[in-house]
Design a protein around this motif. Sequence first.
Motif, mmCIF file in Angstrom:
data_model
loop_
_atom_site.group_PDB
_atom_site.id
_atom_site.type_symbol
_atom_site.label_atom_id
_atom_site.label_comp_id
_atom_site.label_asym_id
_atom_site.label_seq_id
_atom_site.Cartn_x
_atom_site.Cartn_y
_atom_site.Cartn_z
ATOM 1 N N MET A 1 0.322 -1.505 0.007
ATOM 2 C CA MET A 1 0.072 0.236 0.115
ATOM 3 C C MET A 1 0.578 1.302 0.194
ATOM 4 O O MET A 1 1.559 1.641 1.012
ATOM 5 C CB MET A 1 -1.058 -0.150 0.760
ATOM 6 C CG MET A 1 -1.959 1.274 1.586
ATOM 7 S SD MET A 1 -3.167 1.427 2.580
ATOM 8 C CE MET A 1 -1.500 1.259 3.831
ATOM 9 N N THR A 2 0.669 2.232 -0.923
ATOM 10 C CA THR A 2 1.838 3.195 -1.333
ATOM 11 C C THR A 2 0.912 4.656 -1.771
ATOM 12 O O THR A 2 1.605 5.528 -1.531
ATOM 13 C CB THR A 2 2.875 2.467 -2.354
ATOM 14 O OG1 THR A 2 2.255 2.456 -3.825
ATOM 15 C CG2 THR A 2 4.038 1.617 -1.601
ATOM 16 N N THR A 3 0.173 4.330 -1.839
ATOM 17 C CA THR A 3 -0.969 5.605 -2.357
ATOM 18 C C THR A 3 -1.832 5.752 -1.974
ATOM 19 O O THR A 3 -2.517 4.800 -0.992
ATOM 20 C CB THR A 3 -1.496 4.837 -3.736
ATOM 21 O OG1 THR A 3 -2.755 4.694 -4.003
ATOM 22 C CG2 THR A 3 -0.410 4.582 -4.507
ATOM 23 N N SER A 4 -2.453 6.904 -1.770
ATOM 24 C CA SER A 4 -4.029 7.940 -1.099
ATOM 25 C C SER A 4 -4.817 6.375 -1.549
ATOM 26 O O SER A 4 -5.898 6.323 -0.240
ATOM 27 C CB SER A 4 -4.023 9.406 -1.267
ATOM 28 O OG SER A 4 -3.377 9.777 -0.555
ATOM 29 N N ALA A 5 -5.228 6.898 -2.248
ATOM 30 C CA ALA A 5 -6.413 5.621 -3.341
ATOM 31 C C ALA A 5 -6.202 4.247 -2.874
ATOM 32 O O ALA A 5 -7.486 3.651 -2.679
ATOM 33 C CB ALA A 5 -6.900 6.084 -5.565
ATOM 34 N N GLU A 6 -4.976 3.723 -2.419
ATOM 35 C CA GLU A 6 -5.598 2.746 -2.288
ATOM 36 C C GLU A 6 -5.244 2.557 -0.764
ATOM 37 O O GLU A 6 -6.229 1.204 -0.140
ATOM 38 C CB GLU A 6 -3.814 1.686 -1.667
ATOM 39 C CG GLU A 6 -3.313 1.346 -2.852
ATOM 40 C CD GLU A 6 -1.706 1.131 -3.808
ATOM 41 O OE1 GLU A 6 -1.804 -0.095 -4.307
ATOM 42 O OE2 GLU A 6 -1.002 1.056 -3.070
ATOM 43 N N ALA A 7 -4.961 2.801 0.042
ATOM 44 C CA ALA A 7 -5.495 3.426 2.030
ATOM 45 C C ALA A 7 -7.428 4.160 1.519
ATOM 46 O O ALA A 7 -7.737 3.203 2.979
ATOM 47 C CB ALA A 7 -4.708 4.711 2.309
ATOM 48 N N ALA B 1 -9.615 3.278 0.233
ATOM 49 C CA ALA B 1 -10.109 1.920 -0.631
ATOM 50 C C ALA B 1 -9.835 0.641 0.550
ATOM 51 O O ALA B 1 -10.873 -0.209 1.201
ATOM 52 C CB ALA B 1 -9.542 0.810 -2.049
ATOM 53 N N LEU B 2 -9.093 0.503 1.809
ATOM 54 C CA LEU B 2 -8.578 -0.324 2.275
ATOM 55 C C LEU B 2 -9.897 0.179 3.465
ATOM 56 O O LEU B 2 -10.508 -0.556 3.860
ATOM 57 C CB LEU B 2 -7.302 -0.144 3.233
ATOM 58 C CG LEU B 2 -7.545 -1.463 3.657
ATOM 59 C CD1 LEU B 2 -7.179 -2.241 3.381
ATOM 60 C CD2 LEU B 2 -5.694 -1.262 3.947
ATOM 61 N N LEU C 1 -1.643 4.463 7.548
ATOM 62 C CA LEU C 1 -2.840 4.895 7.075
ATOM 63 C C LEU C 1 -3.076 6.628 7.164
ATOM 64 O O LEU C 1 -3.528 7.263 6.487
ATOM 65 C CB LEU C 1 -3.930 3.690 7.519
ATOM 66 C CG LEU C 1 -3.755 3.026 7.210
ATOM 67 C CD1 LEU C 1 -5.137 1.410 7.788
ATOM 68 C CD2 LEU C 1 -4.854 2.338 5.064
ATOM 69 N N LEU D 1 -0.782 8.464 4.729
ATOM 70 C CA LEU D 1 -1.480 9.050 3.077
ATOM 71 C C LEU D 1 -3.002 9.323 3.287
ATOM 72 O O LEU D 1 -3.531 9.915 2.699
ATOM 73 C CB LEU D 1 -1.670 6.947 3.072
ATOM 74 C CG LEU D 1 -0.442 6.030 2.531
ATOM 75 C CD1 LEU D 1 -0.513 5.166 2.328
ATOM 76 C CD2 LEU D 1 0.148 7.044 1.006
#
Length: 335
Positions: free
Chosen positions: A1-7, A9-10, A33, A36
């Motif tokens: 997890m390296t992007t704000s979008a992934e955070a 979604a999680l 988290l 991000l």
Amino acid sequence: MTTSAEAIALVTAARVPGDLFGGDAPKRAYRRLARLLHPDLASGPDAAEAFAKLARLWAAYGGAPEAASGDGPPGAAGGRSAETVITTGRGTYRIGRAFHRGATAVLYDSGADTLLKIPRSHADNDLMRREADALRTIERDGDPLLLPYVPRLVESFRHRSRGVERQANVISRAPEGFVSLAEVARLRPVLDPRDAAWIWRRLLVAIGTAHRAGIVHGAVFGHHVLVHPVDHGLVLVDWSQSVPLGSPLTVLVARHRDDYPREVLEGRPATEATDIRLATRCVAALMGERVPAAIGRFLRGSLLSPPRDAWRLLGELDELLDDLYGPRKYRPLHL
């Protein structure tokens, strides 16, 4: 997890705290988290909603809220509004809410007339030291009657918080009613030249005071110039990019790169003309293009071939204003 979008979604998919913090390092998961999703790094309603949900789930998990990027009050648990007290050899400061968040530093309320300035990253400690050195020099060598045009350094010290040591400056805050020229431009996109004139005059006094003390501000932009629309006061703030006269600027404000004169971008020594060019661009932007021809010529001359003496330019400006408008009359700046 390296992007704000992934955070986003999680966190959005999480139903219970264990979905996010069920591993071996719950605090590390929360911090990653939060970093991000921090409002300074992630924008938009989805990020804001995820950031708030993250805080709720972390609280339900039993964790204390913490700052993700180190910009909470020093020694406090990040975004909490709880007051923090810092005691130094010279004073005690009660650190409250964040007053202003800049690109490299955060200003906190620390008293009725002071602010605590601390860098977001310890890598920028040198900027705080640079500001402290400049303000000390101006106070020592500047004209005492003109010192209100720059902040007063109350104290500079190193402070360790959450295992990181940062350089902190306590500086005087502008009195109530001061606003930045960036805010003036937002509220009044084009100023009458007579309103811009008093701002220009006082800005030349501010940089002229620094130049006599051997300091170049190096970042005379609208968000660093505070004015009082009624009292016509002015304070030039943020001296963290300043250098001694004859030294090259080593730190540039990225979003203003196109505003810097060529000698700065080429790494040549900064002179009085550096600040004069920046100040002229700053004031010219307030007036737009519909200015009397004489003022237009004066602006172009100040940009193309500025004198290395702000006081001389101030004298020439006063002569021009007298010719155009006659005796000075008070004009409140209505915003």
